[in-house]
Design a protein around this motif. Structure first.
Motif, PDB file in Angstrom:
ATOM      1  N   THR A  19     -53.590  10.383 -19.211  1.00 19.46           N
ATOM      2  CA  THR A  19     -54.345   9.320 -19.705  1.00 19.46           C
ATOM      3  C   THR A  19     -54.538   9.843 -21.440  1.00 19.46           C
ATOM      4  OG1 THR A  19     -56.489  10.246 -19.399  1.00 19.46           O
ATOM      5  CG2 THR A  19     -55.392   8.394 -18.087  1.00 19.46           C
ATOM      6  N   TYR A  20     -54.190  10.962 -21.828  1.00 19.34           N
ATOM      7  CA  TYR A  20     -54.490  11.417 -23.273  1.00 19.34           C
ATOM      8  C   TYR A  20     -53.213  10.833 -24.110  1.00 19.34           C
ATOM      9  CZ  TYR A  20     -57.969  14.675 -22.008  1.00 19.34           C
ATOM     10  OH  TYR A  20     -59.339  15.331 -21.538  1.00 19.34           O
ATOM     11  N   GLN A  21     -53.659  10.819 -25.263  1.00 21.32           N
ATOM     12  CA  GLN A  21     -52.852  10.258 -26.597  1.00 21.32           C
ATOM     13  C   GLN A  21     -52.953  11.462 -27.534  1.00 21.32           C
ATOM     14  OE1 GLN A  21     -53.896   6.459 -27.834  1.00 21.32           O
ATOM     15  NE2 GLN A  21     -53.779   5.546 -25.719  1.00 21.32           N
ATOM     16  N   ILE A  22     -51.922  11.339 -28.322  1.00 20.06           N
ATOM     17  CA  ILE A  22     -51.984  12.396 -29.447  1.00 20.06           C
ATOM     18  C   ILE A  22     -52.197  12.033 -30.580  1.00 20.06           C
ATOM     19  CG2 ILE A  22     -50.437  14.188 -30.671  1.00 20.06           C
ATOM     20  CD1 ILE A  22     -48.867  14.385 -27.944  1.00 20.06           C
ATOM     21  N   GLU A  23     -53.143  12.331 -31.446  1.00 23.01           N
ATOM     22  CA  GLU A  23     -53.298  11.733 -32.786  1.00 23.01           C
ATOM     23  C   GLU A  23     -53.412  13.017 -33.711  1.00 23.01           C
ATOM     24  OE1 GLU A  23     -53.682   9.811 -35.694  1.00 23.01           O
ATOM     25  OE2 GLU A  23     -53.988   8.666 -33.884  1.00 23.01           O
ATOM     26  N   VAL A  24     -52.743  12.774 -35.024  1.00 21.82           N
ATOM     27  CA  VAL A  24     -52.435  13.866 -35.913  1.00 21.82           C
ATOM     28  C   VAL A  24     -52.638  13.311 -37.252  1.00 21.82           C
ATOM     29  CG1 VAL A  24     -51.059  15.181 -34.531  1.00 21.82           C
ATOM     30  CG2 VAL A  24     -50.019  13.624 -36.011  1.00 21.82           C
ATOM     31  N   ASP A  25     -52.782  12.031 -37.430  1.00 21.00           N
ATOM     32  CA  ASP A  25     -53.037  11.486 -38.727  1.00 21.00           C
ATOM     33  C   ASP A  25     -54.560  11.452 -39.133  1.00 21.00           C
ATOM     34  OD1 ASP A  25     -50.380  11.246 -39.263  1.00 21.00           O
ATOM     35  OD2 ASP A  25     -50.248   9.480 -38.102  1.00 21.00           O
ATOM     36  N   TYR A  26     -55.293  11.428 -38.390  1.00 24.44           N
ATOM     37  CA  TYR A  26     -56.842  11.496 -38.872  1.00 24.44           C
ATOM     38  C   TYR A  26     -57.529  11.906 -37.471  1.00 24.44           C
ATOM     39  CZ  TYR A  26     -56.417   6.847 -36.387  1.00 24.44           C
ATOM     40  OH  TYR A  26     -56.128   5.673 -35.681  1.00 24.44           O
ATOM     41  N   SER A  27     -58.995  12.247 -37.764  1.00 26.74           N
ATOM     42  CA  SER A  27     -59.980  12.343 -36.735  1.00 26.74           C
ATOM     43  C   SER A  27     -60.276  11.114 -36.247  1.00 26.74           C
ATOM     44  CB  SER A  27     -61.146  13.200 -37.260  1.00 26.74           C
ATOM     45  OG  SER A  27     -62.230  13.409 -36.184  1.00 26.74           O
ATOM     46  N   THR A  28     -60.683  10.947 -34.788  1.00 24.60           N
ATOM     47  CA  THR A  28     -61.100   9.802 -34.097  1.00 24.60           C
ATOM     48  C   THR A  28     -61.955  10.167 -33.040  1.00 24.60           C
ATOM     49  OG1 THR A  28     -60.412   7.626 -33.162  1.00 24.60           O
ATOM     50  CG2 THR A  28     -59.138   9.793 -32.587  1.00 24.60           C
ATOM     51  N   GLU A  29     -63.029   8.939 -32.801  1.00 26.40           N
ATOM     52  CA  GLU A  29     -63.823   9.271 -31.789  1.00 26.40           C
ATOM     53  C   GLU A  29     -63.447   8.316 -30.291  1.00 26.40           C
ATOM     54  OE1 GLU A  29     -67.527   8.158 -33.110  1.00 26.40           O
ATOM     55  OE2 GLU A  29     -67.558   9.883 -34.721  1.00 26.40           O
ATOM     56  N   ALA A  30     -62.161   8.199 -30.393  1.00 27.03           N
ATOM     57  CA  ALA A  30     -61.681   7.446 -28.996  1.00 27.03           C
ATOM     58  C   ALA A  30     -61.549   8.253 -27.952  1.00 27.03           C
ATOM     59  CB  ALA A  30     -60.105   7.007 -29.449  1.00 27.03           C
ATOM     60  N   SER A  31     -61.474   7.670 -26.810  1.00 27.43           N
ATOM     61  CA  SER A  31     -61.414   8.446 -25.527  1.00 27.43           C
ATOM     62  C   SER A  31     -60.361   9.222 -25.450  1.00 27.43           C
ATOM     63  CB  SER A  31     -61.747   7.693 -24.462  1.00 27.43           C
ATOM     64  OG  SER A  31     -63.157   7.120 -24.458  1.00 27.43           O
ATOM     65  N   PHE A  32     -60.034  10.197 -24.668  1.00 25.47           N
ATOM     66  CA  PHE A  32     -59.044  10.680 -24.268  1.00 25.47           C
ATOM     67  C   PHE A  32     -57.914  11.190 -25.408  1.00 25.47           C
ATOM     68  CE2 PHE A  32     -60.308   8.933 -20.136  1.00 25.47           C
ATOM     69  CZ  PHE A  32     -60.671  10.066 -19.695  1.00 25.47           C
ATOM     70  N   ILE A  33     -58.325  12.029 -26.331  1.00 24.51           N
ATOM     71  CA  ILE A  33     -57.399  12.273 -27.599  1.00 24.51           C
ATOM     72  C   ILE A  33     -57.218  13.728 -27.414  1.00 24.51           C
ATOM     73  CG2 ILE A  33     -56.927  12.199 -29.972  1.00 24.51           C
ATOM     74  CD1 ILE A  33     -57.032   9.471 -28.739  1.00 24.51           C
TER      75      ILE A  33
END
Length: 85
Positions: A19-33
Motif C-alpha cells: 500500500t506504500y507510495q514513493i514521494e521524492v518531490d516534497y514532504s507530505t502527511e499522506a498515509s503509507f508514504i
C-alpha cells in the motif's frame, strides 16, 4: 544515486511495495508514504516513512543527496521483499 536516477530506476523497475507510495518531490502527511525530501532549514536530506495515520518517522538524515537516495532505494527494496506473496 541522484533523485533523477532514483526516479528513473523506480519507473523502470516498478517495485511492488504494498500500500506504500514513493514521494521524492516534497514532504507530505499522506498515509503509507516512503519518501525523501530536502530540509532547507538544516541543509540535510531526510528519508521518512509515514504510517497509516500519516505520522512521519524520520528514518535517516544525510547532507549528501546521493547517499540519501541510495538509502531510500534500500528501504524500497526491503518493502518489496516484505510484500512478496
Amino acid at each position: 544515486m541522484t533523485k533523477e536516477e532514483f526516479k528513473n530506476r523506480v519507473l523502470v523497475e516498478k517495485p511492488k511495495i504494498g500500500t506504500y507510495q514513493i514521494e521524492v518531490d516534497y514532504s507530505t502527511e499522506a498515509s503509507f508514504i516512503l519518501g525523501c525530501c530536502y530540509n532547507g532549514n538544516n541543509n540535510i536530506w531526510e528519508i521518512y516513512e509515514n504510517d497509516e495515520r500519516g505520522l512521519k518517522s524520520i528514518i535517516y538524515k544525510d547532507v549528501d543527496e546521493n547517499i540519501a537516495y541510495d538509502k531510500l532505494y534500500k528501504l524500497v527494496c526491503i518493502h518489496k521483499r516484505l510484500n512478496i506473496i
